[in-house]
Design a protein around this motif. Structure first.
Motif, PDB file in Angstrom:
ATOM      1  N   ARG A  83      19.120  78.967  -1.613  1.00 10.88           N
ATOM      2  CA  ARG A  83      19.961  79.407  -0.818  1.00 10.88           C
ATOM      3  C   ARG A  83      19.384  80.304   0.153  1.00 10.88           C
ATOM      4  O   ARG A  83      18.643  81.094   0.103  1.00 10.88           O
ATOM      5  CB  ARG A  83      21.214  80.311  -1.694  1.00 10.88           C
ATOM      6  N   GLY A  84      19.833  79.784   1.543  1.00  9.11           N
ATOM      7  CA  GLY A  84      19.286  80.709   2.979  1.00  9.11           C
ATOM      8  C   GLY A  84      18.166  80.167   3.445  1.00  9.11           C
ATOM      9  O   GLY A  84      17.658  80.432   4.361  1.00  9.11           O
ATOM     10  N   THR A  85      17.525  79.146   2.769  1.00 11.25           N
ATOM     11  CA  THR A  85      16.289  78.540   3.350  1.00 11.25           C
ATOM     12  C   THR A  85      16.413  77.747   4.288  1.00 11.25           C
ATOM     13  O   THR A  85      17.287  77.007   4.510  1.00 11.25           O
ATOM     14  CB  THR A  85      15.340  77.560   2.221  1.00 11.25           C
ATOM     15  N   CYS A  86      15.520  78.150   5.641  1.00  9.29           N
ATOM     16  CA  CYS A  86      15.598  77.402   6.793  1.00  9.29           C
ATOM     17  C   CYS A  86      14.547  76.387   6.774  1.00  9.29           C
ATOM     18  O   CYS A  86      13.446  76.757   6.458  1.00  9.29           O
ATOM     19  CB  CYS A  86      15.530  78.291   7.961  1.00  9.29           C
ATOM     20  N   SER A  87      14.815  75.112   7.008  1.00  9.77           N
ATOM     21  CA  SER A  87      13.597  74.059   6.952  1.00  9.77           C
ATOM     22  C   SER A  87      13.974  72.870   8.234  1.00  9.77           C
ATOM     23  O   SER A  87      15.077  72.990   8.427  1.00  9.77           O
ATOM     24  CB  SER A  87      13.852  73.552   5.640  1.00  9.77           C
ATOM     25  N   MET A  88      12.800  72.311   8.148  1.00  7.98           N
ATOM     26  CA  MET A  88      13.212  71.239   9.443  1.00  7.98           C
ATOM     27  C   MET A  88      13.650  69.735   8.910  1.00  7.98           C
ATOM     28  O   MET A  88      13.294  69.726   7.567  1.00  7.98           O
ATOM     29  CB  MET A  88      11.826  71.135   9.949  1.00  7.98           C
ATOM     30  N   ALA A  89      14.541  69.296   9.353  1.00 12.45           N
ATOM     31  CA  ALA A  89      14.841  67.941   9.380  1.00 12.45           C
ATOM     32  C   ALA A  89      13.849  66.937   9.945  1.00 12.45           C
ATOM     33  O   ALA A  89      12.925  67.593  10.580  1.00 12.45           O
ATOM     34  CB  ALA A  89      16.247  67.757  10.023  1.00 12.45           C
ATOM     35  N   ARG A  90      13.722  65.868   9.411  1.00 12.84           N
ATOM     36  CA  ARG A  90      12.893  64.625   9.894  1.00 12.84           C
ATOM     37  C   ARG A  90      13.257  63.414   9.358  1.00 12.84           C
ATOM     38  O   ARG A  90      14.344  63.346   8.419  1.00 12.84           O
ATOM     39  CB  ARG A  90      11.424  65.090   9.261  1.00 12.84           C
ATOM     40  N   ALA A  91      12.626  62.555   9.930  1.00 14.66           N
ATOM     41  CA  ALA A  91      12.796  61.218   9.545  1.00 14.66           C
ATOM     42  C   ALA A  91      11.867  60.669   8.694  1.00 14.66           C
ATOM     43  O   ALA A  91      11.387  61.621   7.680  1.00 14.66           O
ATOM     44  CB  ALA A  91      12.630  60.093  10.686  1.00 14.66           C
ATOM     45  N   ALA A  92      11.800  59.522   8.285  1.00 14.93           N
ATOM     46  CA  ALA A  92      11.029  59.208   6.889  1.00 14.93           C
ATOM     47  C   ALA A  92       9.477  59.415   6.990  1.00 14.93           C
ATOM     48  O   ALA A  92       9.088  59.761   6.427  1.00 14.93           O
ATOM     49  CB  ALA A  92      11.193  57.557   6.646  1.00 14.93           C
TER      50      ALA A  92
END
Length: 159
Positions: A83-92
């Motif tokens: 909860r609260g972690t910020c992370s990067m979205a990405r493709a495959a």
């Protein structure tokens, strides 16, 4: 508080404070700060929001297909997605992260070691919790909430 490694995420409900983690993801932290200082994130939507999972934003096209045009090499770590972690979205492709990011509403440990965690919400998580949810499995949001402003705290406090 290290103001150079703190972000203020201003939402309709109030300010969210995010502690950046350059020790985990120095390239991602540097790029997010660069984009924030350019005003890139201001006005962008949280286009994909899944109850009990996460809120994703940072797409200039508002549909999850766009970015700033600069892919970043993965910086995976053992940092837990909680909860609260910020992370990067990405493709495959693991090296496809660009400007899109997500904030976890709840523990999502199945993402550990597969996505680049770059920060953690330290204050204002209730404002993240209030982001409008999407429908369906993909969490697409109709009339989504927007990022009012994303700024580096050192710039705000110096003003």
């Amino acid at each position: 508080m290290d103001l150079e490694n703190t972000l203020y995420l201003d939402l309709a409900g109030g300010r969210v404070t995010i502690q950046l983690r350059p020790d985990l993801a120095p390239k991602h932290v540097a790029r997010i700060k660069e984009l924030a200082r350019e005003g890139f994130y201001d006005g962008l939507t949280f286009h994909r929001v899944i109850e009990g999972f996460m809120a994703q934003g940072g797409c200039p096209d508002g549909n999850g297909m766009g970015g700033s045009g600069q892919n970043l090499p993965q910086e995976f770590s053992r940092e837990p997605h909680v909860r609260g972690t910020c992370s990067m979205a990405r493709a495959a492709n693991p090296n496809s992260a660009d400007s899109q990011f997500f904030i976890c509403f709840a523990d999502a440990r199945f993402l550990d070691g597969q996505y680049t965690a770059w920060g953690k919400v330290t204050d204002g998580m209730e404002h993240v919790d209030a982001i409008k949810r999407g429908a369906g499995r993909n969490g697409e949001v109709k009339d989504p909430d927007r990022i009012i402003k994303l700024s580096v705290a050192a710039d705000v406090d110096a003003a």
